[in-house]
Design an enzyme around this catalytic site. Structure first.
Site, mmCIF file in Angstrom:
data_model
loop_
_atom_site.group_PDB
_atom_site.id
_atom_site.type_symbol
_atom_site.label_atom_id
_atom_site.label_comp_id
_atom_site.label_asym_id
_atom_site.label_seq_id
_atom_site.Cartn_x
_atom_site.Cartn_y
_atom_site.Cartn_z
ATOM 1 N N LYS A 138 -6.694 -41.035 20.410
ATOM 2 C CA LYS A 138 -7.510 -41.670 19.350
ATOM 3 C C LYS A 138 -6.864 -41.397 18.001
ATOM 4 O O LYS A 138 -6.087 -40.453 17.838
ATOM 5 C CB LYS A 138 -8.942 -41.136 19.332
ATOM 6 C CG LYS A 138 -9.099 -39.608 19.163
ATOM 7 C CD LYS A 138 -9.095 -39.083 17.742
ATOM 8 C CE LYS A 138 -9.374 -37.569 17.671
ATOM 9 N NZ LYS A 138 -9.019 -36.949 16.396
ATOM 10 N N ASP A 143 -15.193 -34.138 19.984
ATOM 11 C CA ASP A 143 -14.581 -35.462 20.152
ATOM 12 C C ASP A 143 -14.762 -36.049 21.544
ATOM 13 O O ASP A 143 -14.352 -37.184 21.790
ATOM 14 C CB ASP A 143 -13.069 -35.377 19.882
ATOM 15 C CG ASP A 143 -12.752 -35.347 18.401
ATOM 16 O OD1 ASP A 143 -13.682 -35.503 17.593
ATOM 17 O OD2 ASP A 143 -11.578 -35.164 18.066
HETATM 18 C C1 LIG Z 1 -11.809 -33.118 13.257
HETATM 19 C C2 LIG Z 1 -11.823 -33.929 14.525
HETATM 20 O O1 LIG Z 1 -10.559 -33.952 15.160
HETATM 21 C C3 LIG Z 1 -12.180 -35.366 14.189
HETATM 22 O O2 LIG Z 1 -11.932 -36.208 15.246
HETATM 23 C C4 LIG Z 1 -12.817 -33.376 15.498
HETATM 24 O O3 LIG Z 1 -14.123 -33.438 15.003
HETATM 25 C C5 LIG Z 1 -12.470 -32.035 16.077
HETATM 26 O O4 LIG Z 1 -12.939 -32.090 17.383
HETATM 27 P P1 LIG Z 1 -12.540 -31.062 18.510
HETATM 28 O O5 LIG Z 1 -11.076 -30.773 18.490
HETATM 29 O O6 LIG Z 1 -13.172 -31.575 19.771
HETATM 30 O O7 LIG Z 1 -13.248 -29.805 17.929
HETATM 31 P P2 LIG Z 1 -14.018 -28.625 18.635
HETATM 32 O O8 LIG Z 1 -13.222 -28.089 19.777
HETATM 33 O O9 LIG Z 1 -15.437 -29.042 18.854
HETATM 34 O O10 LIG Z 1 -13.975 -27.584 17.410
HETATM 35 C C6 LIG Z 1 -12.835 -26.849 17.051
HETATM 36 C C7 LIG Z 1 -13.171 -26.065 15.792
HETATM 37 O O11 LIG Z 1 -13.158 -26.931 14.646
HETATM 38 C C8 LIG Z 1 -14.223 -26.662 13.760
HETATM 39 N N1 LIG Z 1 -15.054 -27.870 13.615
HETATM 40 C C9 LIG Z 1 -14.918 -28.904 14.506
HETATM 41 C C10 LIG Z 1 -15.662 -30.060 14.351
HETATM 42 C C11 LIG Z 1 -16.574 -30.124 13.265
HETATM 43 N N2 LIG Z 1 -17.319 -31.209 13.081
HETATM 44 N N3 LIG Z 1 -16.693 -29.091 12.415
HETATM 45 C C12 LIG Z 1 -15.933 -27.970 12.564
HETATM 46 O O12 LIG Z 1 -16.056 -27.049 11.772
HETATM 47 C C13 LIG Z 1 -14.972 -25.478 14.335
HETATM 48 O O13 LIG Z 1 -14.433 -24.336 13.710
HETATM 49 C C14 LIG Z 1 -14.557 -25.466 15.804
HETATM 50 O O14 LIG Z 1 -14.544 -24.170 16.322
HETATM 51 N N1 LIG Z 2 -6.156 -30.735 28.910
HETATM 52 C C1 LIG Z 2 -5.815 -30.281 27.701
HETATM 53 N N2 LIG Z 2 -4.975 -30.991 26.927
HETATM 54 C C2 LIG Z 2 -4.636 -30.543 25.701
HETATM 55 N N3 LIG Z 2 -5.071 -29.393 25.182
HETATM 56 C C3 LIG Z 2 -5.904 -28.647 25.896
HETATM 57 C C4 LIG Z 2 -6.305 -29.055 27.193
HETATM 58 N N4 LIG Z 2 -7.131 -28.124 27.655
HETATM 59 C C5 LIG Z 2 -7.236 -27.183 26.714
HETATM 60 N N5 LIG Z 2 -6.500 -27.471 25.641
HETATM 61 C C6 LIG Z 2 -6.427 -26.665 24.406
HETATM 62 O O1 LIG Z 2 -7.040 -27.400 23.339
HETATM 63 C C7 LIG Z 2 -6.233 -27.368 22.162
HETATM 64 C C8 LIG Z 2 -6.438 -28.672 21.358
HETATM 65 O O2 LIG Z 2 -5.891 -29.681 22.100
HETATM 66 P P1 LIG Z 2 -5.892 -31.228 21.715
HETATM 67 O O3 LIG Z 2 -4.662 -31.821 22.298
HETATM 68 O O4 LIG Z 2 -7.178 -31.863 22.096
HETATM 69 O O5 LIG Z 2 -5.790 -31.154 20.155
HETATM 70 P P2 LIG Z 2 -6.009 -32.257 19.097
HETATM 71 O O6 LIG Z 2 -5.236 -33.477 19.467
HETATM 72 O O7 LIG Z 2 -5.728 -31.637 17.783
HETATM 73 O O8 LIG Z 2 -7.532 -32.618 19.259
HETATM 74 P P3 LIG Z 2 -8.614 -33.096 18.217
HETATM 75 O O9 LIG Z 2 -8.126 -34.300 17.515
HETATM 76 O O10 LIG Z 2 -9.760 -33.375 19.149
HETATM 77 O O11 LIG Z 2 -8.805 -31.913 17.316
HETATM 78 C C9 LIG Z 2 -4.814 -27.178 22.659
HETATM 79 O O12 LIG Z 2 -4.018 -26.521 21.728
HETATM 80 C C10 LIG Z 2 -5.007 -26.357 23.944
HETATM 81 O O13 LIG Z 2 -4.965 -24.970 23.654
#
Ligand SMILES: C[C@](O)(CO)[C@H](O)COP(=O)(O)OP(=O)(O)OC[C@H]1O[C@@H](n2ccc(N)nc2=O)[C@H](O)[C@@H]1O
Ligand SMILES: Nc1ncnc2c1ncn2[C@@H]1O[C@H](COP(=O)(O)OP(=O)(O)OP(=O)(O)O)[C@@H](O)[C@H]1O
Length: 283
Positions: free
Chosen positions: A13, A138
């Site tokens: 996304k 997400d």
């Molecule tokens: C910023 C985005 O990438 C936008 O798409 C997402 O909302 C992040 O989504 P995500 O990676 O699924 O995040 P999560 O695994 O739920 O959260 C990771 C960390 O980001 C922070 N977090 C995330 C989402 C949010 N709305 N507020 C936050 O403060 C929190 O510290 C949390 O511990």
């Molecule tokens: N199946 C998986 N694929 C990717 N990362 C994973 C998975 N399972 C656990 N993780 C952990 O989650 C962390 C975040 O991964 P992800 O690839 O979703 O990051 P991102 O693209 O920044 O996501 P977002 O945009 O939702 O913040 C990774 O650094 C890894 O430690």
């Protein structure tokens, strides 16, 4: 006899804009963001087991088996549905981790939808999205599979249909921790709420960009390079940077120039996720 395999995509996304409105008592942030899918992503294969074991056969660097969002999603669904079935899972991983393009969340959503189908659970989308939210902010948008304006912490979704251009996505070779960016004292947390409709176009900034660009020179560099050709934006908390082009030929031309020194790819924006298009074709 080995069980038949089901292979399903897990698309990336983009956050076409991201405004941070405030911070909740639990530390999570209130956002407004616009999600669109890319026709580009990982591919997961599933084969049902009748002994209840859940096993991911592909190893991930730095992610232990039981912490993988794929395994966590499968286990939660098994627990909550009471299913006695298990699954073998393989993944072809092409999405960068910590890239802001939602790889982990999308893998989790594909697992939930794939197992709902294979285990014949009959859960509806609301229930799957609810479980998904407990795995990550997400996950619900990937479960629902339609481009959306998101509010709350990302879980209040309104389907929208923005333009579907071709994108050049640059992948700076750094992994950005979402939690680290959201805890930066310099982050803007007081953006004024905007209306869902019309689909925001002029309001396309990402409030995380100044903090991410300051901390990561690789991201700054990618923004500058792509910014020579089109408006260059950050997705989520980065590290990926993207720009829109009206057609594939123009995106390919710019990508060819930039990927001499940068890692990146070209993909079409899509308002219906390729996971949902594939599932639809199975019914
Ligand atoms: C910023 C985005 O990438 C936008 O798409 C997402 O909302 C992040 O989504 P995500 O990676 O699924 O995040 P999560 O695994 O739920 O959260 C990771 C960390 O980001 C922070 N977090 C995330 C989402 C949010 N709305 N507020 C936050 O403060 C929190 O510290 C949390 O511990
Ligand atoms: N199946 C998986 N694929 C990717 N990362 C994973 C998975 N399972 C656990 N993780 C952990 O989650 C962390 C975040 O991964 P992800 O690839 O979703 O990051 P991102 O693209 O920044 O996501 P977002 O945009 O939702 O913040 C990774 O650094 C890894 O430690």
């Amino acid at each position: 006899m080995s069980a038949a395999r089901l292979t399903l995509p897990a698309p990336a996304k983009l956050n076409l804009m991201l405004h941070i409105l405030g911070r909740r008592a639990d530390g999570y942030h209130e956002l407004q963001t616009l999600f669109q899918f890319l026709d580009y992503g990982d591919e997961l294969s599933f084969a049902v087991r009748d002994d209840g074991v859940i096993r991911l056969h592909t190893e991930f660097d730095g992610v232990p088996h039981d912490s993988n969002l794929i395994v966590r999603a499968a286990k939660k669904l098994q627990e909550q549905s009471g299913s006695a079935l298990g699954v073998d899972i393989w993944i072809e991983k092409i999405l960068p981790m910590g890239g802001g393009i939602g790889g982990g969340s999308s893998n989790a959503a594909t697992t939930l939808l794939g197992l709902n189908h294979l285990w014949q659970l009959g859960w509806d989308e609301d229930r799957l999205a609810g479980l998904g939210l407990t795995l990550g902010a997400d996950v619900p948008v990937f479960v629902r599979g339609h481009a959306a304006f998101a509010e709350g912490v990302g879980e209040k979704l309104t389907p929208v249909d923005p333009d579907e251009p071709w994108y050049v996505v640059l992948v700076p070779q750094v992994s950005v921790s979402t939690a680290e960016i959201f805890s930066d004292p310099l982050l803007t947390r007081d953006s004024a709420p905007i209306k869902v409709r019309p689909v925001p176009k002029g309001n396309s900034r990402n409030d995380c960009l100044p903090v991410v660009a300051r901390r990561y020179p690789e991201v700054r560099n990618a923004l500058n390079l792509l910014g020579k050709f089109t408006e260059a934006k950050l997705t989520g908390t980065g590290s990926c940077v993207f720009g829109a082009f009206p057609n594939k030929a123009e995106a390919d031309k710019v990508s060819a120039l930039l990927t001499e020194t940068q890692t990146g790819f070209v993909a079409k924006g899509s308002n219906v996720s390729m996971l949902h298009r594939k599932l639809q074709s199975l019914l």
